[in-house]
Design a protein around this motif. Sequence first.
Motif, PDB file in Angstrom:
ATOM      1  N   ARG A   1      19.321   9.269  46.400  1.00 18.91           N
ATOM      2  CA  ARG A   1      19.021   9.452  47.822  1.00 18.91           C
ATOM      3  C   ARG A   1      17.702   8.773  48.147  1.00 18.91           C
ATOM      4  N   LYS A   2      17.481   8.490  49.408  1.00 20.58           N
ATOM      5  CA  LYS A   2      16.236   7.870  49.858  1.00 20.58           C
ATOM      6  C   LYS A   2      15.051   8.787  49.534  1.00 20.58           C
ATOM      7  N   ASN A   3      13.986   8.202  48.986  1.00 14.61           N
ATOM      8  CA  ASN A   3      12.752   8.910  48.623  1.00 14.61           C
ATOM      9  C   ASN A   3      12.917   9.907  47.464  1.00 14.61           C
ATOM     10  N   GLU A   4      14.137   9.996  46.908  1.00 16.18           N
ATOM     11  CA  GLU A   4      14.376  10.946  45.820  1.00 16.18           C
ATOM     12  C   GLU A   4      13.586  10.567  44.566  1.00 16.18           C
ATOM     13  N   ALA A   5      13.522   9.264  44.268  1.00 10.55           N
ATOM     14  CA  ALA A   5      12.815   8.802  43.065  1.00 10.55           C
ATOM     15  C   ALA A   5      11.339   9.185  43.110  1.00 10.55           C
ATOM     16  N   ALA A   6      10.700   8.990  44.258  1.00 16.13           N
ATOM     17  CA  ALA A   6       9.274   9.324  44.416  1.00 16.13           C
ATOM     18  C   ALA A   6       9.054  10.825  44.243  1.00 16.13           C
ATOM     19  N   ARG A   7       9.977  11.636  44.780  1.00 18.82           N
ATOM     20  CA  ARG A   7       9.863  13.099  44.666  1.00 18.82           C
ATOM     21  C   ARG A   7       9.968  13.528  43.201  1.00 18.82           C
ATOM     22  N   LEU A   8      10.909  12.921  42.488  1.00 13.70           N
ATOM     23  CA  LEU A   8      11.095  13.240  41.064  1.00 13.70           C
ATOM     24  C   LEU A   8       9.842  12.909  40.261  1.00 13.70           C
ATOM     25  N   ARG A   9       9.284  11.707  40.497  1.00 11.82           N
ATOM     26  CA  ARG A   9       8.114  11.266  39.737  1.00 11.82           C
ATOM     27  C   ARG A   9       6.920  12.197  39.940  1.00 11.82           C
ATOM     28  N   LYS A  10       6.780  12.721  41.161  1.00 12.94           N
ATOM     29  CA  LYS A  10       5.668  13.640  41.453  1.00 12.94           C
ATOM     30  C   LYS A  10       5.780  14.914  40.619  1.00 12.94           C
ATOM     31  N   SER A  11       7.016  15.298  40.275  1.00 13.43           N
ATOM     32  CA  SER A  11       7.212  16.531  39.501  1.00 13.43           C
ATOM     33  C   SER A  11       7.390  16.257  37.997  1.00 13.43           C
ATOM     34  N   GLY A  12       6.988  15.049  37.561  1.00 13.49           N
ATOM     35  CA  GLY A  12       7.014  14.749  36.128  1.00 13.49           C
ATOM     36  C   GLY A  12       8.390  14.385  35.590  1.00 13.49           C
ATOM     37  N   ILE A  13       9.244  13.908  36.482  1.00 16.28           N
ATOM     38  CA  ILE A  13      10.606  13.507  36.089  1.00 16.28           C
ATOM     39  C   ILE A  13      10.771  12.009  36.349  1.00 16.28           C
ATOM     40  N   VAL A  14      11.430  11.312  35.419  1.00 18.68           N
ATOM     41  CA  VAL A  14      11.631   9.865  35.561  1.00 18.68           C
ATOM     42  C   VAL A  14      13.095   9.574  35.904  1.00 18.68           C
ATOM     43  N   PRO A  15      13.341   8.839  37.007  1.00 11.79           N
ATOM     44  CA  PRO A  15      14.716   8.432  37.302  1.00 11.79           C
ATOM     45  C   PRO A  15      15.181   7.360  36.317  1.00 11.79           C
ATOM     46  N   ALA A  16      16.457   7.394  35.971  1.00  9.76           N
ATOM     47  CA  ALA A  16      17.007   6.422  35.021  1.00  9.76           C
ATOM     48  C   ALA A  16      18.478   6.162  35.339  1.00  9.76           C
ATOM     49  N   VAL A  17      19.008   5.105  34.734  1.00  6.51           N
ATOM     50  CA  VAL A  17      20.441   4.825  34.846  1.00  6.51           C
ATOM     51  C   VAL A  17      21.010   4.595  33.452  1.00  6.51           C
ATOM     52  N   ILE A  18      22.289   4.925  33.305  1.00  9.41           N
ATOM     53  CA  ILE A  18      23.016   4.685  32.056  1.00  9.41           C
ATOM     54  C   ILE A  18      24.164   3.750  32.398  1.00  9.41           C
ATOM     55  N   TYR A  19      24.278   2.654  31.654  1.00 12.13           N
ATOM     56  CA  TYR A  19      25.383   1.738  31.956  1.00 12.13           C
ATOM     57  C   TYR A  19      26.045   1.223  30.687  1.00 12.13           C
ATOM     58  N   HIS A  20      27.271   0.751  30.858  1.00 10.87           N
ATOM     59  CA  HIS A  20      28.035   0.131  29.785  1.00 10.87           C
ATOM     60  C   HIS A  20      28.974  -0.864  30.444  1.00 10.87           C
ATOM     61  N   LYS A  21      29.147  -1.998  29.809  1.00  8.15           N
ATOM     62  CA  LYS A  21      29.974  -3.069  30.368  1.00  8.15           C
ATOM     63  C   LYS A  21      31.345  -2.535  30.785  1.00  8.15           C
ATOM     64  N   GLY A  22      31.712  -2.807  32.036  1.00  6.87           N
ATOM     65  CA  GLY A  22      33.037  -2.418  32.526  1.00  6.87           C
ATOM     66  C   GLY A  22      33.140  -0.965  32.967  1.00  6.87           C
ATOM     67  N   GLU A  23      32.029  -0.214  32.873  1.00  6.10           N
ATOM     68  CA  GLU A  23      32.054   1.196  33.279  1.00  6.10           C
ATOM     69  C   GLU A  23      31.085   1.424  34.433  1.00  6.10           C
ATOM     70  N   GLU A  24      31.312   2.543  35.128  1.00  6.49           N
ATOM     71  CA  GLU A  24      30.457   2.866  36.272  1.00  6.49           C
ATOM     72  C   GLU A  24      29.068   3.302  35.791  1.00  6.49           C
TER      73      GLU A  24
END
Length: 197
Positions: free
Chosen positions: A14-37
């Motif tokens: 969501r918009k501004n969600e990443a900044a909110r997470l970082r303020k609370s000591g949480i890091v946004p990340a993504v998990i990917y694999h070829k051909g998968e969502e």
Amino acid sequence: METIALGVEPRVVRKNEAARLRKSGIVPAVIYHKGEETVAVSINEIALNKLVHSAESHIIDLQFPDGKTMRSFIKDVQFDPVTDRVIHTDFQLFAADEIIELEVPVAVSGNAVGVEKGGKIQIIRHALTIKGLPADMPDHLTIDVTALEIGHIIHVKEIPMSGYSGLSIMDDPDTPVVSVLAPKKEAEATDEATAEA
């Protein structure tokens, strides 16, 4: 190579969600694999820092709250340019029989001849990209520097890979990796002589 467990939480992008997470000591990340969502997750910053700043590379078991586990490795890390905090991480999934490219830290072994003469070891590249099967990946790539004289450099193409069966270095063969610097006084004298000339 050691396998480390790391807890992750699914997240909604969501918009501004990443900044909110970082303020609370949480890091946004993504998990990917070829051909998968791609899957969006969040991770505890302290737990992630231990992996990111480790002197060794790891296989990572991403553990979800529902008990599901995904085997991965860190493919990319983004740092804040001012604070140097981790602000985003990409994890890549893999299968046991899949050829992967993993950044592996460089370590040195042996007492360099040049160091015994007053020189200082300098690791120019602290990590190299290694290609091969996950099971063959080392915690770090050890380079023997025993024969290294003052002013000499070991390049990627000069690193013997006989001890790392089935693996190859993907970096440019002419990339300098380790050198022995001249003693400071000697280096300064050379600089002064060059300036006078």
